[in-house]
Motif scaffolding. Sequence first.
Motif, PDB file in Angstrom:
ATOM      1  N   SER A  69       0.859  -1.271  -0.118  1.00  9.34           N
ATOM      2  CA  SER A  69       0.102  -0.088  -0.004  1.00  9.34           C
ATOM      3  C   SER A  69       0.954   1.186   0.045  1.00  9.34           C
ATOM      4  O   SER A  69       0.348   2.504  -0.627  1.00  9.34           O
ATOM      5  N   ALA A  72       2.158   1.414  -3.617  1.00  8.99           N
ATOM      6  CA  ALA A  72       1.069   2.248  -4.464  1.00  8.99           C
ATOM      7  C   ALA A  72       0.750   3.594  -4.356  1.00  8.99           C
ATOM      8  O   ALA A  72       0.777   4.497  -5.286  1.00  8.99           O
ATOM      9  N   GLN A  79      -3.455  -0.481  -6.290  1.00  5.97           N
ATOM     10  CA  GLN A  79      -2.695  -1.263  -5.684  1.00  5.97           C
ATOM     11  C   GLN A  79      -2.680  -2.817  -6.234  1.00  5.97           C
ATOM     12  O   GLN A  79      -1.916  -3.484  -6.130  1.00  5.97           O
TER      13      GLN A  79
END
Length: 160
Positions: A69, A72, A79
Motif C-alpha cells: 500500500s 502504491a 494497488q
Amino acid sequence: MNEIKKKPSNDQKADIPSTDFRIINWIGIIQQLTETKMRQLLEDTDVPPPQFILLNHFSHRPDEGKTVSGIAAAMQQPQPGITKTIAKMLSKDFLRTEENPKDGRSKTLFLTETGKAAHFEAKNRLEHGMQNTFDGWHEWEKRDFFGFLDRLKIFLDDNR
C-alpha cells in the motif's frame, strides 16, 4: 508584395497555448518517448520497465522495508497492479518479505541482493542505451536543466 499582418483576434489568442501548458505537454511527450526507449532497451532482459521502476524505487533506500500500500501510494498506482508486479519480483527473488510488525495483515518488502544486481544491470543498460541523449550539451546546461526539473518534481510531489 507586402503581406499585411493582422493582429490575432481574441479567438485566435485563446488557441495559443500558454508556456505553462507547453512545458507540461512537452514533459508528457518526453515521458512517452523515454518509456518507449526504456521498453526497447529492457526488452530482452529479466527486468521489464514496471519492475525496473519498482527496483529503482527500492534502490533509493535499499535497507528500508516497504508495504504494497505504501508503494502504491508513492507511485500513485492502483494497488492491484503493484501487487501483481511485486508477485513477479518475489518469484525472481528481487524482493523478500517479512512480517509487518505494525500490521499483522500485511508484509514488509525488502530489496534482495539479486534485486540490487538486477537493478544495477538494467540501469547500466539504460544509461548505455541513452548515453548520446545529451551529446552537445555543456555540463552547466545539464546541471541547470536538472535543477529546474528537480524544482518541478518537488512541487508536483508536494502538491499531489
